[in-house]
Design an enzyme around this catalytic site. Sequence first.
Site, short mmCIF file in Angstrom:
data_model
loop_
_atom_site.label_atom_id
_atom_site.label_comp_id
_atom_site.label_asym_id
_atom_site.label_seq_id
_atom_site.Cartn_x
_atom_site.Cartn_y
_atom_site.Cartn_z
N ASP A 50 46.79 -24.17 65.54
CA ASP A 50 46.13 -23.75 64.36
C ASP A 50 45.12 -23.36 64.81
O ASP A 50 43.91 -24.39 65.16
CB ASP A 50 46.73 -23.69 62.74
CG ASP A 50 45.73 -22.84 62.11
OD1 ASP A 50 46.16 -21.99 61.47
OD2 ASP A 50 44.67 -23.23 62.32
N TYR A 55 36.17 -22.13 63.75
CA TYR A 55 36.50 -23.66 63.85
C TYR A 55 35.51 -23.61 65.36
O TYR A 55 35.02 -25.16 65.85
CB TYR A 55 38.05 -23.70 64.08
CG TYR A 55 39.02 -23.84 63.07
CD1 TYR A 55 38.38 -23.39 61.49
CD2 TYR A 55 40.00 -23.96 63.27
CE1 TYR A 55 39.31 -23.24 60.95
CE2 TYR A 55 40.89 -23.71 62.16
CZ TYR A 55 40.60 -23.52 60.72
OH TYR A 55 41.40 -23.74 59.67
N LYS A 87 42.91 -16.90 62.97
CA LYS A 87 41.40 -16.10 62.44
C LYS A 87 40.64 -14.82 62.09
O LYS A 87 39.56 -15.83 63.31
CB LYS A 87 41.34 -16.96 61.02
CG LYS A 87 42.98 -18.21 60.95
CD LYS A 87 42.17 -19.19 59.73
CE LYS A 87 44.13 -20.40 60.54
NZ LYS A 87 43.48 -21.12 61.41
N HIS A 120 40.83 -14.66 57.25
CA HIS A 120 40.34 -16.49 57.22
C HIS A 120 39.93 -16.37 55.92
O HIS A 120 40.51 -17.00 54.66
CB HIS A 120 39.39 -16.70 58.45
CG HIS A 120 39.34 -18.22 58.11
ND1 HIS A 120 38.40 -18.85 59.62
CD2 HIS A 120 39.77 -18.93 57.94
CE1 HIS A 120 38.83 -20.68 59.14
NE2 HIS A 120 39.49 -20.39 57.92
#
Length: 254
Positions: A50, A55, A87, A120
């Site tokens: 993931d 990120y 995402k 997200h």
Amino acid sequence: TMATTAIPCVTLNTGHEMPVLGFGTGSSRVPADLPDTIVHAVRLGYRHLDTAAMYGTEPAVGAAVAEAVRSGAGGISSREDLFVTSKLGIPNARPGRVVPALRESLARLGLDYLDLFLVHWPVAADNPADKATLAEFDMEGVWRGMEECRRLGLARSVGVSNFSAAKMERLLALAAVPPAVNQVELNVGWRQEKVREVCARHGVVVSAYSPLGAYGASWGSDAVMHSGVMHHVAAAKAKTVAQVVISFLFFFAK
């Protein structure tokens, strides 16, 4: 160390199977050895990776996928053996930006498709840290872009993250292709009853992030790993606290 084992899967409403235990890569900083860490996770049995545009870990995940396939880590032989989630970032949560944003994520990952692509947050802002840049979130327009991602084969399944029960009801009423997953914080301290009820009624899988509690988060769910009850149960079962709280979530996956 954890022994290599087969992680069970749940079947999404698209017919694709998603491993119920995933290796998350959200981090305040991206460690240089993250690709090696991910490959080691694959070697131990993880198959669900993931990441997210926000990120900054998509390149590391992509490098790890390539190396895991090259080396046959954990017995995998192709990219098809892994389930990769990413995402849509908040700056791109706008009609017209969804498909290009996914193509950019795929380029960073070095992949042709995602197994799962999520919105997200139900938020649009040029700069997520600056409230002055907040804009109206066009749920229908964004979701049409997500549906297009699936139609184009860029994502095998599409879904959302951090959607409340009310937002899920609204999305499900307008979606031509229903979301396959809603990823929310879910743990023994925050059970998300309303979200789980709505999703169960509509065949949407609820995916848990921060299953051990969100360490350092402002809402203070560090209490999960420091719970006296959890430590008592762990001692009685001769397990770690982490094993107990993860096992608790498996009841929701049945």
